[in-house]
Structure formats: C-alpha cells, structure tokens
Design an enzyme around this catalytic site. Sequence first.
Site, PDB file in Angstrom:
ATOM      1  N   ARG A  31       8.814   9.424  17.026  1.00 38.35           N
ATOM      2  CA  ARG A  31       8.795   8.923  18.410  1.00 38.35           C
ATOM      3  C   ARG A  31       8.245   9.945  19.393  1.00 38.35           C
ATOM      4  O   ARG A  31       8.721  10.047  20.525  1.00 38.35           O
ATOM      5  CB  ARG A  31      10.204   8.498  18.866  1.00 38.35           C
ATOM      6  CG  ARG A  31      10.749   7.288  18.157  1.00 38.35           C
ATOM      7  CD  ARG A  31      10.344   5.995  18.852  1.00 38.35           C
ATOM      8  NE  ARG A  31      10.820   4.847  18.109  1.00 38.35           N
ATOM      9  CZ  ARG A  31      11.836   4.082  18.499  1.00 38.35           C
ATOM     10  NH1 ARG A  31      12.464   4.333  19.605  1.00 38.35           N
ATOM     11  NH2 ARG A  31      12.192   3.050  17.763  1.00 38.35           N
ATOM     12  N   ARG A  35       9.191   7.043  25.951  1.00 41.94           N
ATOM     13  CA  ARG A  35       9.668   7.020  27.340  1.00 41.94           C
ATOM     14  C   ARG A  35      10.016   8.373  27.938  1.00 41.94           C
ATOM     15  O   ARG A  35      10.168   8.490  29.144  1.00 41.94           O
ATOM     16  CB  ARG A  35      10.874   6.079  27.441  1.00 41.94           C
ATOM     17  CG  ARG A  35      10.481   4.619  27.498  1.00 41.94           C
ATOM     18  CD  ARG A  35      11.677   3.718  27.424  1.00 41.94           C
ATOM     19  NE  ARG A  35      12.304   3.833  26.109  1.00 41.94           N
ATOM     20  CZ  ARG A  35      13.428   3.211  25.755  1.00 41.94           C
ATOM     21  NH1 ARG A  35      14.065   2.449  26.628  1.00 41.94           N
ATOM     22  NH2 ARG A  35      13.914   3.365  24.544  1.00 41.94           N
ATOM     23  N   ARG A  44       2.805   2.277  30.037  1.00 42.96           N
ATOM     24  CA  ARG A  44       3.670   1.162  29.646  1.00 42.96           C
ATOM     25  C   ARG A  44       3.755   0.136  30.778  1.00 42.96           C
ATOM     26  O   ARG A  44       3.695  -1.071  30.547  1.00 42.96           O
ATOM     27  CB  ARG A  44       5.063   1.732  29.322  1.00 42.96           C
ATOM     28  CG  ARG A  44       6.191   0.750  29.189  1.00 42.96           C
ATOM     29  CD  ARG A  44       6.356   0.306  27.766  1.00 42.96           C
ATOM     30  NE  ARG A  44       7.655  -0.285  27.509  1.00 42.96           N
ATOM     31  CZ  ARG A  44       7.983  -1.531  27.807  1.00 42.96           C
ATOM     32  NH1 ARG A  44       7.121  -2.316  28.409  1.00 42.96           N
ATOM     33  NH2 ARG A  44       9.175  -1.990  27.497  1.00 42.96           N
ATOM     34  N   ASP A  81       4.954  -0.636  16.384  1.00 49.15           N
ATOM     35  CA  ASP A  81       6.383  -0.769  16.119  1.00 49.15           C
ATOM     36  C   ASP A  81       6.570  -1.451  14.772  1.00 49.15           C
ATOM     37  O   ASP A  81       5.694  -2.196  14.332  1.00 49.15           O
ATOM     38  CB  ASP A  81       7.077  -1.593  17.216  1.00 49.15           C
ATOM     39  CG  ASP A  81       8.592  -1.431  17.132  1.00 49.15           C
ATOM     40  OD1 ASP A  81       9.107  -0.430  17.656  1.00 49.15           O
ATOM     41  OD2 ASP A  81       9.258  -2.276  16.502  1.00 49.15           O
ATOM     42  N   TYR A 157      16.440  -6.706  11.006  1.00 47.34           N
ATOM     43  CA  TYR A 157      16.153  -7.225  12.359  1.00 47.34           C
ATOM     44  C   TYR A 157      15.788  -8.714  12.310  1.00 47.34           C
ATOM     45  O   TYR A 157      16.162  -9.484  13.181  1.00 47.34           O
ATOM     46  CB  TYR A 157      15.012  -6.431  12.999  1.00 47.34           C
ATOM     47  CG  TYR A 157      15.422  -5.021  13.397  1.00 47.34           C
ATOM     48  CD1 TYR A 157      16.067  -4.781  14.607  1.00 47.34           C
ATOM     49  CD2 TYR A 157      15.188  -3.939  12.555  1.00 47.34           C
ATOM     50  CE1 TYR A 157      16.457  -3.501  14.968  1.00 47.34           C
ATOM     51  CE2 TYR A 157      15.571  -2.649  12.921  1.00 47.34           C
ATOM     52  CZ  TYR A 157      16.207  -2.437  14.120  1.00 47.34           C
ATOM     53  OH  TYR A 157      16.601  -1.174  14.475  1.00 47.34           O
TER      54      TYR A 157
HETATM   55  O1  1CP Z   1       6.915   7.597  16.671  1.00 45.41           O
HETATM   56  C1  1CP Z   1       6.057   7.203  17.490  1.00 45.41           C
HETATM   57  O2  1CP Z   1       5.711   7.850  18.474  1.00 45.41           O
HETATM   58  C2  1CP Z   1       5.311   5.926  17.158  1.00 45.41           C
HETATM   59  C3  1CP Z   1       5.812   4.723  17.677  1.00 45.41           C
HETATM   60  C4  1CP Z   1       7.049   4.013  17.128  1.00 45.41           C
HETATM   61  C5  1CP Z   1       7.618   3.969  15.846  1.00 45.41           C
HETATM   62  C6  1CP Z   1       7.214   4.769  14.621  1.00 45.41           C
HETATM   63  C7  1CP Z   1       7.795   3.126  17.944  1.00 45.41           C
HETATM   64  C8  1CP Z   1       7.547   2.872  19.361  1.00 45.41           C
HETATM   65  N1  1CP Z   1       8.743   2.526  17.146  1.00 45.41           N
HETATM   66  C9  1CP Z   1       8.674   3.027  15.863  1.00 45.41           C
HETATM   67  C10 1CP Z   1       9.488   2.665  14.701  1.00 45.41           C
HETATM   68  C11 1CP Z   1      10.710   1.838  14.873  1.00 45.41           C
HETATM   69  N2  1CP Z   1      10.915   0.770  15.695  1.00 45.41           N
HETATM   70  C12 1CP Z   1      11.878   2.003  14.090  1.00 45.41           C
HETATM   71  C13 1CP Z   1      12.019   2.992  12.956  1.00 45.41           C
HETATM   72  C14 1CP Z   1      12.298   4.373  13.405  1.00 45.41           C
HETATM   73  C15 1CP Z   1      13.594   4.595  14.157  1.00 45.41           C
HETATM   74  O3  1CP Z   1      14.677   4.360  13.578  1.00 45.41           O
HETATM   75  O4  1CP Z   1      13.507   5.074  15.294  1.00 45.41           O
HETATM   76  C16 1CP Z   1      12.814   1.043  14.492  1.00 45.41           C
HETATM   77  C17 1CP Z   1      14.217   0.828  13.949  1.00 45.41           C
HETATM   78  C18 1CP Z   1      12.189   0.251  15.514  1.00 45.41           C
HETATM   79  C19 1CP Z   1      12.778  -0.917  16.207  1.00 45.41           C
HETATM   80  C20 1CP Z   1      12.823  -0.714  17.662  1.00 45.41           C
HETATM   81  N3  1CP Z   1      11.711  -0.793  18.455  1.00 45.41           N
HETATM   82  C21 1CP Z   1      13.913  -0.296  18.453  1.00 45.41           C
HETATM   83  C22 1CP Z   1      15.339  -0.024  17.965  1.00 45.41           C
HETATM   84  C23 1CP Z   1      16.177  -1.231  18.195  1.00 45.41           C
HETATM   85  C24 1CP Z   1      17.645  -1.119  17.763  1.00 45.41           C
HETATM   86  O5  1CP Z   1      18.490  -1.249  18.652  1.00 45.41           O
HETATM   87  O6  1CP Z   1      17.956  -0.985  16.560  1.00 45.41           O
HETATM   88  C25 1CP Z   1      13.436  -0.173  19.782  1.00 45.41           C
HETATM   89  C26 1CP Z   1      14.212   0.191  21.010  1.00 45.41           C
HETATM   90  C27 1CP Z   1      12.029  -0.471  19.745  1.00 45.41           C
HETATM   91  C28 1CP Z   1      11.058  -0.409  20.890  1.00 45.41           C
HETATM   92  C29 1CP Z   1      10.177   0.780  20.877  1.00 45.41           C
HETATM   93  N4  1CP Z   1       9.324   1.119  19.826  1.00 45.41           N
HETATM   94  C30 1CP Z   1       8.606   2.238  20.159  1.00 45.41           C
HETATM   95  C31 1CP Z   1       9.003   2.624  21.497  1.00 45.41           C
HETATM   96  C32 1CP Z   1       8.437   3.785  22.247  1.00 45.41           C
HETATM   97  C33 1CP Z   1       9.994   1.715  21.919  1.00 45.41           C
HETATM   98  C34 1CP Z   1      10.689   1.691  23.268  1.00 45.41           C
HETATM   99  C35 1CP Z   1      10.141   0.553  24.054  1.00 45.41           C
HETATM  100  C36 1CP Z   1       9.738   0.822  25.448  1.00 45.41           C
HETATM  101  O7  1CP Z   1       8.777   1.542  25.737  1.00 45.41           O
HETATM  102  O8  1CP Z   1      10.391   0.239  26.304  1.00 45.41           O
END
Ligand code: 1CP
Length: 351
Positions: A31, A35, A44, A81, A157
């Site tokens: 990540r 944000r 964004r 994502d 999910y």
């Molecule tokens: O790492 C990076 O910079 C690349 C981008 C990336 C990756 C690899 C994002 C952007 N998401 C992911 C993987 C991801 N997404 C995972 C696996 C890794 C981890 O455990 O962190 C998972 C479980 C998700 C699902 C997801 N997407 C969640 C978690 C939900 C939960 O409650 O279980 C969330 C909040 C997102 C949204 C998301 N994805 C990425 C970002 C920057 C965001 C935040 C959204 C925003 O900008 O508002």
Amino acid sequence: MQMDIGSKAARRFLEPFRGKACSPPPIWLMRQAGRYLPEYRETRTKAGGFLNLCYTPELAAEVTLQPIRRYGFDAAILFSDILVVPDALGQKVSFVEGEGPRLEPIRNVNDLRRLDPARTARTFAPVWETVARLRQDLPRETSLIGFCGAPWTVATYMVQGEGSSDQAEARLWAYRDREGFSRLIDILVETSISYLDNQVKAGADCLQIFDTWAGSLPDDEFDRWVVDPTRRIRESLRDLHPDVPVIGFPRGAGPAAVWYVAETGVDGIGCDTATPPYVMKEAFEDEDVVVQGNLDPLLLVAGGTQMDERVDEILSLMAGQRFIFNLGHGIVPQTPPENVARLVERVRKGT
Ligand code: 1CP
C-alpha cells in the site's frame, strides 16, 4: 509488448530471486500508494469513485508513480485492487467512502450463474494498459509488481459482501457445500491466471498474491482453499513465464507458512507483522525462497527511535540472506509521509 531483457537485468529488486543476497536489501511497502499521501488524495478526488481510479490508466499510473518519485523504492506496485476480479466477473462492487467495499453477496452455487468469466478481459483491459504505461514511465531500474488477491481472500469478500473480522459466510459455505464452493474457487483460479498472465505480458516483472485472510482457516481447509489454489496459479504462471517470480502473502498463516512455501512453489514469502524476525530468519532456511517483511505498519506511524531500532534489528538478523524489506501489512492512512522517508533512508544506510 515484452520488455527488453537488458534493463531487466539491472533491477536490484530481482537479485534475491536470482539467488543473490543484497546489502542493503531492496525495499518496497505494501500500500505504498494511498491515502497517507496528499498527492494521492488529490488524484483520488479528481477520479471520483475508487473503481474509476483503478480503471483510468492515466490516473492509476500517476498514483503508482507518486511513491516512487518521493522515495525511490526498488519496486512499484500496480495501483488497482483485489476486488476488480469480482467486478470483472459481473458481481456488483462499490466502495463506500470511509467504509470500505460493498458487494452484492454470492451465497450459494445458484448465485454463481451471475458470474461470467468470458466478459472479464473487457474490464481488465484498462488495468493492463496501466501496466504498459507504467513500464514506459518508470525508471528502468525500478521493478513493477503486478498482483491479484488469492482466490480464498477474494472469495471471502464475494460471499460476505463486505470486509469482516471472521469471514464467517465463506467459511460456512465451504463447510456446508465443499463442491459448490470449490466451483467458485475454480472460477477465481482461472480468472486470476489470465489476469496475471496479461499483467506480465504488459510489463510486470514480479507478481504478488495477497492472501489477507489465509489465517482464518484450520489445517485441512487451509490446504484446500489457500495452498491448492495458490499452487495452481503458481504452476500455470511458471509454464507461461518461467522467469517471473511470484511472492505469496498468506497473512496470519503462522507455522503453516513453511508448508505453504513448500507446497505452492512460490519464489517469495511475505511475512506478516506477527512473525518474529528469528522465525523469518530460520523457518525458511530449507526452502528455496526469498523472505519479505515485516515492520509493523503502526511502528511506521509512531516513527522515531523506536522504529529505527526495530528496523536495525530486522536488517541485522536478515543480513546475508535473500531478503526484501517491507511491512508486515499495508501502510495505514494516518502514516506521516516523513516517517516513510526516514525508514527508506535507514534501510539504505544499513546497520
Ligand atoms: O499497495 C499498493 O499501493 C497497491 C494498491 C492496492 C493493493 C495491493 C490497493 C489499493 N489495494 C490492494 C490490495 C487489497 N485490497 C487487499 C490485500 C492487501 C491487504 O490486506 O491490505 C485487500 C484485502 C483489499 C480490499 C480492500 N480494498 C479494502 C479492505 C476492506 C476490508 O475492510 O477488509 C479496502 C479499504 C480497499 C480499498 C482500497 N484499495 C487500495 C486503496 C488505496 C484503498 C483505499 C480506498 C480509497 O482511496 O478510498
């Protein structure tokens, strides 16, 4: 659009996968785009919805590059994502600001009719275009990591319809109707292979499989839904792209991580925050695998000498091994960007 081999040879990030320990170790952070960076928040806002950001190559490439410009990490990770896969399969996916993802749940084998693997390439096309654009725009010495969610984690999910602390709906379906649930997993295995294959064709030189919820399954179920699908993805990709390393991140797997490495054939193992550094050092010694990890993301929020000391401890324990420095899970939004700069400097300076 295959990349040229000469520049690939110069990438430090790939050295540990070629059998060489690097000092200092290569560094990237899960990540690393997101944000905590003001420039991410600005892009964004411009993009509108989160999925729109993922599917607009110009903007997705821009947010991927932002942390590279600031910190010069050894690898960039495609901005996307794990939930673009269910979206591409035709499940309704949305991201509610501040609340996380929402999906129209798939709860049984009849619901699988709503999924159509034949339509995924159309949705994935802009993601692949982002990868191609990035390979052009990134410094030649920077690796580009493509990724997908592991079938188990993506399924949690899809079945729950949102993030959850216990992944209960997917675990119950898997217990009550193993055959039906395995059809969902099979769809995800096949879709993930073609999704990753095309990321490599567009220019990714390493792949990571995120299995965030691997730790919620007891042994037999872990084998069935975490190890086996990951092994199938790993094997297919080896046939297609023998030189592209695959890192597995089975978060929460505990001692089963060693078994996971042996059985899946991954080239790298991402260790989570709870893995003690001496386990990172010793547990995988008999495996032909690169170890990656595992600073606590909250220590990156706290910063200061506390963080420095832990970084030094990890570096000195892992010195001489094939190691990539990373966090034990993703950067959190409240992370001060200056702490990330301090971390990178500390790792690069060595101990
Ligand atoms: O790492 C990076 O910079 C690349 C981008 C990336 C990756 C690899 C994002 C952007 N998401 C992911 C993987 C991801 N997404 C995972 C696996 C890794 C981890 O455990 O962190 C998972 C479980 C998700 C699902 C997801 N997407 C969640 C978690 C939900 C939960 O409650 O279980 C969330 C909040 C997102 C949204 C998301 N994805 C990425 C970002 C920057 C965001 C935040 C959204 C925003 O900008 O508002």
